[in-house]
Design an enzyme around this catalytic site. Structure first.
Site, PDB file in Angstrom:
ATOM      1  N   ASP A  64       0.803  -1.227   0.000  1.00 32.07           N
ATOM      2  CA  ASP A  64       0.000   0.000   0.000  1.00 32.07           C
ATOM      3  C   ASP A  64       0.836   1.277   0.000  1.00 32.07           C
ATOM      4  O   ASP A  64       0.360   2.332  -0.375  1.00 32.07           O
ATOM      5  CB  ASP A  64      -0.949   0.015   1.216  1.00 32.07           C
ATOM      6  CG  ASP A  64      -0.223  -0.251   2.539  1.00 32.07           C
ATOM      7  OD1 ASP A  64       1.009  -0.348   2.535  1.00 32.07           O
ATOM      8  OD2 ASP A  64      -0.897  -0.376   3.583  1.00 32.07           O
ATOM      9  N   HIS A  65       2.102   1.195   0.395  1.00 32.24           N
ATOM     10  CA  HIS A  65       2.925   2.405   0.515  1.00 32.24           C
ATOM     11  C   HIS A  65       3.674   2.735  -0.783  1.00 32.24           C
ATOM     12  O   HIS A  65       3.560   3.817  -1.310  1.00 32.24           O
ATOM     13  CB  HIS A  65       3.972   2.235   1.623  1.00 32.24           C
ATOM     14  CG  HIS A  65       3.428   2.390   3.013  1.00 32.24           C
ATOM     15  ND1 HIS A  65       2.502   1.549   3.557  1.00 32.24           N
ATOM     16  CD2 HIS A  65       3.724   3.294   3.992  1.00 32.24           C
ATOM     17  CE1 HIS A  65       2.235   1.936   4.806  1.00 32.24           C
ATOM     18  NE2 HIS A  65       2.967   2.983   5.094  1.00 32.24           N
ATOM     19  N   ASP A 119       3.620  -1.420  11.414  1.00 32.14           N
ATOM     20  CA  ASP A 119       3.210  -0.072  11.050  1.00 32.14           C
ATOM     21  C   ASP A 119       2.584   0.542  12.292  1.00 32.14           C
ATOM     22  O   ASP A 119       1.822  -0.108  13.009  1.00 32.14           O
ATOM     23  CB  ASP A 119       2.192  -0.101   9.906  1.00 32.14           C
ATOM     24  CG  ASP A 119       1.977   1.295   9.364  1.00 32.14           C
ATOM     25  OD1 ASP A 119       2.579   1.638   8.333  1.00 32.14           O
ATOM     26  OD2 ASP A 119       1.217   2.066  10.001  1.00 32.14           O
ATOM     27  N   ARG A 379      -0.557  12.592  10.049  1.00 31.99           N
ATOM     28  CA  ARG A 379       0.730  13.219  10.393  1.00 31.99           C
ATOM     29  C   ARG A 379       1.009  14.427   9.517  1.00 31.99           C
ATOM     30  O   ARG A 379       0.863  14.341   8.293  1.00 31.99           O
ATOM     31  CB  ARG A 379       1.872  12.206  10.234  1.00 31.99           C
ATOM     32  CG  ARG A 379       1.744  11.116  11.244  1.00 31.99           C
ATOM     33  CD  ARG A 379       2.893  10.143  11.265  1.00 31.99           C
ATOM     34  NE  ARG A 379       2.673   9.289  12.413  1.00 31.99           N
ATOM     35  CZ  ARG A 379       2.993   8.009  12.498  1.00 31.99           C
ATOM     36  NH1 ARG A 379       3.597   7.420  11.485  1.00 31.99           N
ATOM     37  NH2 ARG A 379       2.737   7.325  13.578  1.00 31.99           N
ATOM     38  N   SER A 539       6.502   6.901  13.181  1.00 33.48           N
ATOM     39  CA  SER A 539       6.444   5.625  12.473  1.00 33.48           C
ATOM     40  C   SER A 539       7.101   4.480  13.232  1.00 33.48           C
ATOM     41  O   SER A 539       7.929   4.680  14.120  1.00 33.48           O
ATOM     42  CB  SER A 539       7.149   5.826  11.140  1.00 33.48           C
ATOM     43  OG  SER A 539       7.762   4.653  10.699  1.00 33.48           O
ATOM     44  N   ARG A 541       8.979   2.410  11.562  1.00 29.30           N
ATOM     45  CA  ARG A 541      10.035   1.959  10.646  1.00 29.30           C
ATOM     46  C   ARG A 541      11.317   1.601  11.394  1.00 29.30           C
ATOM     47  O   ARG A 541      11.935   2.448  12.028  1.00 29.30           O
ATOM     48  CB  ARG A 541      10.284   2.990   9.543  1.00 29.30           C
ATOM     49  CG  ARG A 541      10.782   4.335  10.001  1.00 29.30           C
ATOM     50  CD  ARG A 541      10.791   5.355   8.857  1.00 29.30           C
ATOM     51  NE  ARG A 541       9.429   5.752   8.532  1.00 29.30           N
ATOM     52  CZ  ARG A 541       9.057   6.981   8.190  1.00 29.30           C
ATOM     53  NH1 ARG A 541       9.947   7.944   8.064  1.00 29.30           N
ATOM     54  NH2 ARG A 541       7.801   7.254   7.931  1.00 29.30           N
TER      55      ARG A 541
HETATM   56  C1  MIC Z   1       3.850   6.255   8.486  1.00 28.42           C
HETATM   57  O1  MIC Z   1       2.669   6.579   8.502  1.00 28.42           O
HETATM   58  O2  MIC Z   1       4.772   6.970   8.925  1.00 28.42           O
HETATM   59  C2  MIC Z   1       4.214   4.901   7.903  1.00 28.42           C
HETATM   60  C3  MIC Z   1       4.901   5.143   6.628  1.00 28.42           C
HETATM   61  O3  MIC Z   1       3.048   4.164   7.647  1.00 28.42           O
HETATM   62  C4  MIC Z   1       5.094   4.180   8.916  1.00 28.42           C
HETATM   63  C5  MIC Z   1       5.682   2.926   8.429  1.00 28.42           C
HETATM   64  C6  MIC Z   1       6.885   3.094   7.556  1.00 28.42           C
HETATM   65  O4  MIC Z   1       7.661   4.028   7.736  1.00 28.42           O
HETATM   66  O5  MIC Z   1       7.044   2.243   6.685  1.00 28.42           O
HETATM   67  C7  MIC Z   1       4.391   3.885  10.236  1.00 28.42           C
HETATM   68  O6  MIC Z   1       3.454   4.562  10.578  1.00 28.42           O
HETATM   69  O7  MIC Z   1       4.828   3.007  10.980  1.00 28.42           O
HETATM   70 FE1  SF4 Z   2      -0.171   4.717   5.103  1.00 29.00          FE
HETATM   71 FE2  SF4 Z   2       1.091   5.401   7.369  1.00 29.00          FE
HETATM   72 FE3  SF4 Z   2      -0.355   7.178   5.998  1.00 29.00          FE
HETATM   73 FE4  SF4 Z   2      -1.575   5.239   7.252  1.00 29.00          FE
HETATM   74  S1  SF4 Z   2      -0.390   6.882   8.189  1.00 29.00           S
HETATM   75  S2  SF4 Z   2      -2.022   5.944   5.190  1.00 29.00           S
HETATM   76  S3  SF4 Z   2      -0.158   3.538   6.998  1.00 29.00           S
HETATM   77  S4  SF4 Z   2       1.524   6.164   5.303  1.00 29.00           S
END
Ligand code: MIC
Ligand code: SF4
Length: 643
Positions: A64-65, A119, A379, A539, A541
């Site tokens: 999805d990313h 995630d 975010r 995140s 990550r």
């Molecule tokens: C995000 O919303 O920051 C992400 C991208 O979904 C991350 C995961 C990632 O960095 O791959 C998260 O929320 O954990």
């Molecule tokens: Fe995707 Fe993270 Fe954004 Fe949710 S907050 S839509 S998991 S990038």
């Protein structure tokens, strides 16, 4: 004493430790999820653990990313993930099928079960009464291998809801209000548990918006009871037999309680550049808006898209606004289409995209320079949209739609009457593309295809007896993982290649960080990073720990850590320390030499404070780690330790 919902689920899954707040516990994990940006690494790690097939009740790999395919990298990762799912016995949800959290809510979540996801927004599942926790990929790999998930038993923050939301006020506003009051670190060490008469007035997807956005409080997770609303949702999903009731005991005790009267809330908005920079929409109304994005795992369910479509019906987006819809899932998109909800959006001028994270993680949709972007995302950390100095506001779908129409930030109550709508009693499932796990005999024949960008997992040395380093960076409070390891369309495709992605560590703060680290290492020093409060928020990550470690960062000394980031540091053998006296922070200068004598011995013997010499001065640092953590760090990380 009675138990809360969270305590009941934890008690039913406890495999190590005792239910004492603040103590380390191990819980059994029933379900896991990964997304592609963290998933490639998680499956490489699972492979390294050496168990042939996942040991959970259900594990799903989502894409999805990383959806932009500007070269081979993301497409290769998708093929790798599909192969890994077939090989290891997982469900696979391909690109275009939807955001992991939304699809998991619709098709897989079950009240009372535990879910571990790589995630940070995994708590979305808390909306239906799961204990759904975000973690690093390696923790998820361990859970897939049937190992317990370890965490410090959180305290329970009861959020008592009374009253009922008024028209134009949405679930999003509930959590914006909680964030306004508690801030982005207000939930650290807690599970947020919702109770009280107001709960029954919230639909299931409203609850999921709240538990999802609750990640921004720094909480371990958030959870709602499972009740009649939950049953209705399961019936609509055609899986009523998976529903069960779950509620807190009448005499359950909460460690803290915050009461929110839903009927007093107003439309709220988070201003740049933190989700807790919240004011009433009225206070910033009239500011011109260049982009309005409806989407993300927080607010792109069928309910949200239907609300926006109804508001836009017969109206148009302002000519100066790029109005865009990122549906949360194929299911949401199919049902919206079946109900006739797409046409009003198209006629209003919407740009409708495929389902996925898209602009939420900077995979496209960067706004124009110095202009406001209004998003229903979770975010608005600085630069996350793709632009330095960006002006991103976070709000409900209702505020987004009203502002798209007017071209300025608008309190949606100015539009008059709230449009009436109902959701179908039975949804189209929209899961045509989800692959079920292959039978074991067929899995055995699968060869996983690996593109040239998928690099082997780096190895790390164990902790030395005396540690010698330099302060390579000194940072302020609330540093996010987006600061440490940025995402976006250029960097995300490198997630399966640690040497390549490490070039971008801290690049938002100082572009030369990777080169500076190389020079420091060449002089014979490792790296120490100094930080403020809530270090590593955001995140899950693990790249924000793994890539700095690859460059030689081995110690982090901060005022306080965010939960998932601290766990990731431990997993990759970076020593997480906190200041015994926060005033010492002010006395440290970037570039100072750091020595920790007898480190290995001290860590292994359970020392709770360490003396760290920084620039020739002795600084006392707290080392809050369980014995298991200590062994992992001494071994140079969890994979070394597990081997
Ligand atoms: C995000 O919303 O920051 C992400 C991208 O979904 C991350 C995961 C990632 O960095 O791959 C998260 O929320 O954990
Ligand atoms: Fe995707 Fe993270 Fe954004 Fe949710 S907050 S839509 S998991 S990038």
């Amino acid at each position: 004493m009675g138990q809360t919902v969270a305590e009941k689920i934890i008690a039913a899954h406890l495999v190590e430790g005792e239910l004492r707040k603040g103590a380390e516990i191990g819980i059994r994990i029933d379900q896991t999820l990964t997304q592609d940006a963290t998933g490639t690494m998680a499956y490489l790690e699972f492979e390294a653990i050496g168990i042939p097939r996942v040991q959970t009740e259900l594990s799903v790999s989502y894409v999805d990313h990383n959806m932009l395919q500007s070269d081979f990298k993301n497409a290769d990762d998708h093929i790798f993930l599909q192969g890994a799912a077939r090989k290891f016995g997982l469900h696979y949800s391909p690109p275009g099928n939807g955001i992991c959290h939304q699809v998991h809510l619709e098709r897989f979540g079950i009240p009372g079960k535990t879910l571990l996801g790589s995630d940070s927004h995994t708590p979305t599942g808390g909306g239906l009464g799961m204990l759904a926790i975000g973690a690093g990929g390696l923790d998820v790999a361990m859970a897939m291998a049937g190992k317990p998930f370890y965490m410090i038993m959180p305290k329970i923050y009861g959020i008592k809801l009374t009253g009922r939301l008024r028209p134009w006020v949405a679930a999003r506003d509930v959590l914006l209000e909680v964030l306004r009051q508690l801030t982005v670190k207000g939930g650290v060490g807690y599970i947020m548990e919702y109770f009280g008469p107001g709960v029954a007035t919230l639909s299931l997807t409203d609850r999921a918006t709240i538990t999802n956005f609750g990640a921004e409080l720094g909480a371990t997770t958030s959870v709602f009871p499972s009740d009649e609303q939950t049953r209705k949702y399961f019936a609509a999903q055609g899986r009523e037999e998976q529903w069960r009731e779950l509620s807190a005991d009448a005499d359950a005790e909460y460690d803290k309680v915050l009461e929110i009267d839903l009927s007093t809330l107003e439309p709220m908005i988070a201003c740049p550049s933190s989700p807790d920079n919240v004011v009433k929409v009225r206070e910033v109304a009239g500011r011109p808006v260049a982009q309005v994005l409806v989407g993300s795992c927080t607010n792109s369910s069928l309910r949200d898209l239907t609300a926006v479509s109804k508001i836009m019906a017969g109206r148009s987006a302002h000519p100066d606004v790029s109005f865009e819809i990122n549906p949360g899932s194929r299911q949401a998109l199919e049902n919206l289409t079946a109900q006739g909800g797409i046409l009003p959006l198209l006629q209003a001028g919407a740009r409708i995209h495929q389902s996925g994270c898209l602009g939420c993680i900077g995979m496209g949709q960067a706004p124009p320079s110095n202009m406001i972007s209004l998003r229903t995302f979770s975010r608005n950390f600085p630069g996350r949209s793709g632009n330095k100095g960006d002006l991103v506001y976070l709000c409900s779908p209702e505020v987004a739609a009203a502002s798209a129409i007017k071209g300025v930030i608008t309190d949606p109550r100015d539009l008059g009457e709230y449009p009436a709508f109902t959701l179908p009693e039975r949804y189209l499932p929209g899961d045509e593309r989800i692959e079920r796990p292959l039978p074991e005999a067929e899995s055995a024949k699968v060869e996983i295809v690996r593109g040239p960008n998928i690099a082997p997992f780096p190895t790390f040395a164990p902790l030395p007896e005396t540690w010698k380093g330099k302060v390579v960076l000194k940072l302020a409070d609330n540093i996010t993982t987006d600061h440490i390891m940025p995402a976006g369309a250029k960097i995300l495709p490198l997630r399966s290649n640690i040497p390549a992605i490490s070039e971008y560590v801290f690049s938002q703060i100082t572009e030369s960080f990777a080169r500076d680290m190389q020079a420091t290492m060449a002089e014979g020093f490792a790296g120490a990073v100094i930080g403020g409060d809530n270090y590593g928020q955001g995140s899950s990550r693990e790249h924000a720990a793994l890539a700095p470690r690859y460059l030689g960062v081995e110690v982090k000394l901060v005022k306080s850590f965010a939960r998932i980031h601290k766990a990731n540091l431990i997993n990759f053998g970076i020593l997480p320390l906190t200041f015994a006296d926060p005033d010492d922070y002010d006395r440290i200068e970037q570039g100072a030499e750091v020595v920790i004598k007898g480190l290995r011995q001290a860590v292994l013997s359970g020392a709770e404070t360490l003396t760290v010499e920084i620039g020739g001065r002795a600084v006392q640092a707290c080392c809050e780690l369980s014995q298991r953590h200590r062994e992992i760090i001494a071994a140079g990380g969890l994979l070394n330790w597990a081997r």
